[in-house]
Design a protein around this motif. Structure first.
Motif, PDB file in Angstrom:
ATOM      1  N   GLY A   1       0.796  -1.221   0.000  1.00 51.49           N
ATOM      2  CA  GLY A   1       0.000   0.000   0.000  1.00 51.49           C
ATOM      3  C   GLY A   1       0.831   1.275   0.000  1.00 51.49           C
ATOM      4  O   GLY A   1       0.330   2.344   0.327  1.00 51.49           O
TER       5      GLY A   1
ATOM      6  N   ARG B   1       0.686   4.878  -4.676  1.00 53.83           N
ATOM      7  CA  ARG B   1      -0.632   5.379  -5.080  1.00 53.83           C
ATOM      8  C   ARG B   1      -0.492   6.048  -6.440  1.00 53.83           C
ATOM      9  O   ARG B   1       0.458   6.787  -6.673  1.00 53.83           O
TER      10      ARG B   1
ATOM     11  N   ARG C   1      -4.676   3.485  -4.153  1.00 54.11           N
ATOM     12  CA  ARG C   1      -3.701   2.416  -3.933  1.00 54.11           C
ATOM     13  C   ARG C   1      -3.781   1.465  -5.108  1.00 54.11           C
ATOM     14  O   ARG C   1      -4.872   1.127  -5.568  1.00 54.11           O
TER      15      ARG C   1
END
Length: 151
Positions: free
Chosen positions: A50, A53, A58
């Protein structure tokens, strides 16, 4: 192979690394190609964790990046914010990689200026008790001053 058989032109190198028209490039491969991470697997791991981005979302490692996308990467204790200018597949040198994105990252935090505490000349022997106390004081490990104890 004779001299001059290779191409040293950065534009030619970047052109060779560019995918064919209509093809897309995985985000993990792109952040590796432009030298934001050391290995492609580190890029994939960052995506799965994660830390990557694209345009605020994400993304998984296989996400396809396009020109104009904003890529945010949290890596090595800092956030990199880049805008994709050129999509490439193969890893290129730093000067060519710098042409493939616009870096909007905040400046890295300044490194703390640490005094070299405890550095002694080679062959000076074992430090005396006075020397050790001085080194501890410089490191900030000193014991409380004498006389500060309670009754």
């Amino acid at each position: 192979m004779g001299a001059g058989s290779g191409s040293d032109d950065p534009a030619a190198v970047a052109g060779a690394a560019r995918p064919a028209s209509g093809e897309s490039v995985r985000v993990d491969s792109w952040i590796w190609s432009v030298r934001l991470v050391k290995t492609r697997s580190m890029g994939a791991t960052a995506c799965r964790g994660g830390h990557v981005r694209v345009n605020g979302e994400r993304v998984k490692p296989a996400y396809a990046v396009r020109v104009g996308d904003e890529v945010r990467l949290r890596h090595a204790g800092r956030e990199r914010i880049v805008i994709v200018k050129r999509v490439i597949r193969k890893r290129v040198g730093p000067p060519v990689a710098a042409e493939c994105f616009v870096d909007n990252s905040p400046p890295p935090p300044p490194r703390e200026a640490v005094a070299p505490a405890g550095v002694r000349d080679r062959g000076a022997g074992r430090p005396t008790k006075r020397d050790r106390r001085e080194m501890e004081r410089l490191r900030g490990l000193g014991a409380p001053e004498a006389g500060t104890d309670g009754p």
